[in-house]
Design an enzyme around this catalytic site. Structure first.
Site, PDB file in Angstrom:
ATOM      1  NE  ARG A 185      -4.005   1.473   2.776  1.00  0.00           N
ATOM      2  CZ  ARG A 185      -4.015   3.293   3.091  1.00  0.00           C
ATOM      3  NH1 ARG A 185      -2.058   3.031   3.974  1.00  0.00           N
ATOM      4  NH2 ARG A 185      -5.215   4.031   3.088  1.00  0.00           N
ATOM      5  CB  SER A 190     -12.805  -2.083   2.203  1.00  0.00           C
ATOM      6  OG  SER A 190     -11.353  -2.538   2.281  1.00  0.00           O
ATOM      7  CE  LYS A 193      -9.129   2.141   5.581  1.00  0.00           C
ATOM      8  NZ  LYS A 193      -9.167   3.013   4.158  1.00  0.00           N
TER       9      LYS A 193
END
Length: 219
Positions: A41, A110, A139
């Site tokens: 990521r 997700s 997050k």
């Protein structure tokens, strides 16, 4: 679905998350400790820089037969011949990925609210990211914090493989697995650990405990 997605400990890695250490070395140590799936990521990299890291990481993972997943960059996923890609609600849709990249082997999506369990994007995906289970500093743009009750509700509503992420650590992963998750995804629990290999081993042990206790529970 379990046979199509047999993974239990999923590392989401970035250079930044490794806090100055070589991310390739952290990844290899994590795999040696029990990580069996890795997502790269790199939200702030150029496509060229992201691709370079993806190819380097893939080379490290190949001897261990650990698949590489690319976060939200179809071009990097395709050019690196990664095993798959993971996307969220604001990213390219899974249905479009299937059309554009027929050889994609692992497609993750997700979900942020229960209604998403019944849309075409969910049906198209191989596994669902349940994010976040608990509040996490990595997050901050999420809609729902699921908690254990949320995992139980999702598990009762779908046969898809569930990957739980969000403040996962050795002290809570057993309960998360017992609630119905198939796999645990972590960032800092391994990337920021003093010993990534030992951290992965401990997490894997707790996951196995959760799976064992889940199998002996009455329906």
């Amino acid at each position: 679905m379990a046979s199509a997605f047999p993974y239990r400990l999923y590392l989401v890695i970035s250079e930044e998350a490794c806090q100055g250490r070589n991310f390739l070395e952290v990844a290899e140590a994590a795999v040696q400790g029990g990580v069996d799936l890795i997502q790269l990521r790199e939200k702030n990299d150029t496509t060229e820089a992201f691709l370079k890291k993806a190819l380097q990481l893939k080379e490290v993972l190949q001897p261990y037969n650990v698949p590489l997943i690319i976060n939200d960059n179809l071009e990097v996923a395709q050019k690196s011949a990664a095993a798959g890609i993971h996307v969220g609600n604001s990213d390219i849709a899974p249905t479009k990925i299937r059309t554009a990249w027929e050889s994609c082997r692992i497609l993750g999506y997700s979900i942020e609210y229960l209604e998403q369990l019944y849309n075409e994007q969910t049906y198209t995906s191989d596994y669902l990211g349940i994010s976040p289970v608990f509040d996490t500093a990595t997050k901050t743009d999420t809609i729902t914090t699921w908690g254990l009750d949320g995992i139980e509700k999702i598990r009762a509503s779908t046969q898809k493989s569930l990957v739980a992420i969000g403040h996962m650590k050795a002290s809570n992963v057993k309960k998360v697995i017992e609630a119905g998750a198939d796999c645990i995804a972590v960032v800092s629990a391994i990337c920021a650990a003093k010993n990534p290999k030992s951290a992965a081993k401990e997490l894997r042990l707790e996951i196995e405990k959760g799976l064992k206790s889940r199998t002996v529970k009455p329906n």
